[in-house]
Motif scaffolding. Structure first.
Motif, PDB file in Angstrom:
ATOM      1  N   LYS A  54      36.726 -24.850 -18.931  1.00  0.00           N
ATOM      2  CA  LYS A  54      36.224 -25.930 -17.865  1.00  0.00           C
ATOM      3  C   LYS A  54      36.633 -25.624 -16.533  1.00  0.00           C
ATOM      4  O   LYS A  54      35.967 -25.559 -15.648  1.00  0.00           O
ATOM      5  CB  LYS A  54      36.583 -27.330 -18.318  1.00  0.00           C
TER       6      LYS A  54
ATOM      7  N   TYR B 280      36.366 -33.392 -22.770  1.00  0.00           N
ATOM      8  CA  TYR B 280      35.793 -32.858 -21.624  1.00  0.00           C
ATOM      9  C   TYR B 280      35.442 -34.041 -20.668  1.00  0.00           C
ATOM     10  O   TYR B 280      35.141 -33.967 -19.600  1.00  0.00           O
ATOM     11  CB  TYR B 280      34.802 -31.880 -21.409  1.00  0.00           C
TER      12      TYR B 280
ATOM     13  N   THR C 219      25.379 -23.431 -21.560  1.00  0.00           N
ATOM     14  CA  THR C 219      26.583 -22.909 -21.940  1.00  0.00           C
ATOM     15  C   THR C 219      26.735 -23.005 -23.443  1.00  0.00           C
ATOM     16  O   THR C 219      26.292 -23.670 -23.997  1.00  0.00           O
ATOM     17  CB  THR C 219      27.855 -23.525 -21.148  1.00  0.00           C
TER      18      THR C 219
ATOM     19  N   ASP D 270      32.039 -34.591 -18.883  1.00  0.00           N
ATOM     20  CA  ASP D 270      31.527 -33.408 -18.057  1.00  0.00           C
ATOM     21  C   ASP D 270      30.747 -32.339 -19.030  1.00  0.00           C
ATOM     22  O   ASP D 270      29.957 -31.343 -18.491  1.00  0.00           O
ATOM     23  CB  ASP D 270      32.854 -32.888 -17.455  1.00  0.00           C
ATOM     24  N   TYR D 271      30.838 -32.398 -20.135  1.00  0.00           N
ATOM     25  CA  TYR D 271      30.045 -31.671 -21.054  1.00  0.00           C
ATOM     26  C   TYR D 271      29.134 -32.498 -21.784  1.00  0.00           C
ATOM     27  O   TYR D 271      29.150 -33.445 -22.509  1.00  0.00           O
ATOM     28  CB  TYR D 271      31.089 -30.926 -22.112  1.00  0.00           C
TER      29      TYR D 271
ATOM     30  N   PRO E  65      26.869 -32.181 -24.900  1.00  0.00           N
ATOM     31  CA  PRO E  65      26.584 -31.459 -26.119  1.00  0.00           C
ATOM     32  C   PRO E  65      25.186 -31.127 -26.382  1.00  0.00           C
ATOM     33  O   PRO E  65      24.418 -32.064 -26.059  1.00  0.00           O
ATOM     34  CB  PRO E  65      27.489 -32.216 -27.268  1.00  0.00           C
TER      35      PRO E  65
ATOM     36  N   PRO F  80      30.473 -23.749 -25.213  1.00  0.00           N
ATOM     37  CA  PRO F  80      31.968 -24.135 -25.389  1.00  0.00           C
ATOM     38  C   PRO F  80      32.508 -23.680 -26.563  1.00  0.00           C
ATOM     39  O   PRO F  80      31.611 -23.386 -27.446  1.00  0.00           O
ATOM     40  CB  PRO F  80      31.971 -25.675 -25.048  1.00  0.00           C
TER      41      PRO F  80
ATOM     42  N   CYS G 183      33.021 -32.683 -26.381  1.00  0.00           N
ATOM     43  CA  CYS G 183      32.597 -33.883 -25.578  1.00  0.00           C
ATOM     44  C   CYS G 183      33.710 -34.849 -25.163  1.00  0.00           C
ATOM     45  O   CYS G 183      33.717 -35.529 -24.052  1.00  0.00           O
ATOM     46  CB  CYS G 183      31.392 -34.480 -26.436  1.00  0.00           C
TER      47      CYS G 183
ATOM     48  N   LYS H  40      29.140 -30.087 -14.124  1.00  0.00           N
ATOM     49  CA  LYS H  40      28.735 -30.635 -15.437  1.00  0.00           C
ATOM     50  C   LYS H  40      28.219 -29.349 -16.264  1.00  0.00           C
ATOM     51  O   LYS H  40      27.332 -28.615 -15.597  1.00  0.00           O
ATOM     52  CB  LYS H  40      27.581 -31.995 -15.475  1.00  0.00           C
ATOM     53  N   PHE H  41      28.123 -29.260 -17.515  1.00  0.00           N
ATOM     54  CA  PHE H  41      27.675 -28.079 -18.162  1.00  0.00           C
ATOM     55  C   PHE H  41      27.182 -28.565 -19.749  1.00  0.00           C
ATOM     56  O   PHE H  41      27.764 -29.608 -20.206  1.00  0.00           O
ATOM     57  CB  PHE H  41      28.759 -27.130 -18.598  1.00  0.00           C
ATOM     58  N   CYS H  42      26.293 -27.908 -20.116  1.00  0.00           N
ATOM     59  CA  CYS H  42      25.451 -28.517 -21.187  1.00  0.00           C
ATOM     60  C   CYS H  42      25.460 -27.413 -22.312  1.00  0.00           C
ATOM     61  O   CYS H  42      25.458 -26.198 -22.064  1.00  0.00           O
ATOM     62  CB  CYS H  42      23.957 -28.940 -21.048  1.00  0.00           C
TER      63      CYS H  42
END
Ligand SMILES: [Zn+2]
Length: 259
Positions: A35, A77, A10, A80-81, A83, A12, A74, A45-47
């Motif tokens: 989010k 969130y 992703t 949950d993120y 980076p 952000p 980071c 979760k997203f990276c």
């Protein structure tokens, strides 16, 4: 249970210029709804990296600013993120510093690197000392993939560094990716953007290389994660264990994500 999803790819948004949504007049992103949309789709979760397509400012300034924004997000969130940071082959020492900073924060992801947005090419010689250093520090590199043989040299010269190519692609590009995956054990692929719309694409990958080197990724907000979720979850050709590997287990193992 197929109820966990990590989006490995992703981008952000902390500032408006980092928004890569194609139809900007149709939707206003905020830090919060970025989010919330993912959570509503079932992604917990997203990276990925913060990117900025703007080419007016100094490139080093932009790289450092994107990384600083990723760390701010980071915190916002709350874990949950995950980076991903940028490095730049024109600035080797500064890239080492950025890797050190990431390590001190227990961030292990570099990228997605998108060389064309930051004015460099895969064949840039300065990338190799940085990849050496990343390898020593146990980092994972995510990169916008290319059919250029220069990316093969990254894999060949850094056999202990895991490099994740983004986008399976179509037709001859897909077969180039497959050839790379078979040749280099340190190459993995995220399923974002092009490729998923071809029926049988994931089955072909799993048949040829197994499901442990394929990562769920969407390229949100450039792409719609729901398309990719459906492409895996409702895929009639894959086993549940292959789906689990792709949806979260591989990313969890790679980046030590608590989920
Ligand atoms: Zn991307």
């Amino acid at each position: 249970m197929l109820n966990k999803i990590i989006d490995f790819h992703t981008h952000p948004i902390f500032k408006p210029e980092q928004n890569i949504l194609m139809y900007k007049d149709s939707y206003d992103f905020t830090i919060e709804n970025f989010k919330e949309n993912l959570l509503k789709s079932g992604i917990s979760k997203f990276c990925g990296s913060v990117i900025n397509p703007n080419k007016d400012s100094s490139v080093l300034e932009k790289v450092l600013d994107n990384n600083a924004c990723a760390y701010k997000l980071c915190e916002i969130y709350e874990g949950d993120y995950i980076p991903g940071i940028h490095i730049h082959p024109d600035y080797i020492e500064e890239s080492f510093n950025q890797i050190d900073e990431a390590s001190s924060r227990e961030v292990r992801l570099i990228g997605e690197l998108v060389p064309y947005l930051d004015g460099w090419d895969y064949s840039h010689k300065g990338i190799h000392p940085i990849l050496d250093y990343a390898e020593k520090k146990g980092m994972i590199v995510s990169v916008h993939s290319t059919d250029s043989d220069a990316l093969d040299s990254w894999l060949r010269e850094h056999p202990n560094l895991i490099i994740v190519g983004a986008h399976p692609g179509d037709w001859s590009f897909f077969f180039k990716q497959l050839e790379r995956l078979k040749k280099y054990d340190n190459y993995m692929l995220d399923i974002s953007a092009t490729g998923i719309t071809r029926f049988g694409m994931l089955k072909k990958l799993v048949d040829e290389i197994g499901s442990k080197r394929i990562l769920f990724g969407s390229d949100y907000p450039s792409c719609d994660p729901n398309v990719f979720i459906s492409g895996v979850l409702q895929n009639p050709l894959l086993s549940d264990s292959d789906k689990e590997n792709i949806l979260f287990k591989n990313a969890q193992r790679l980046l030590n994500i608590k989920i």
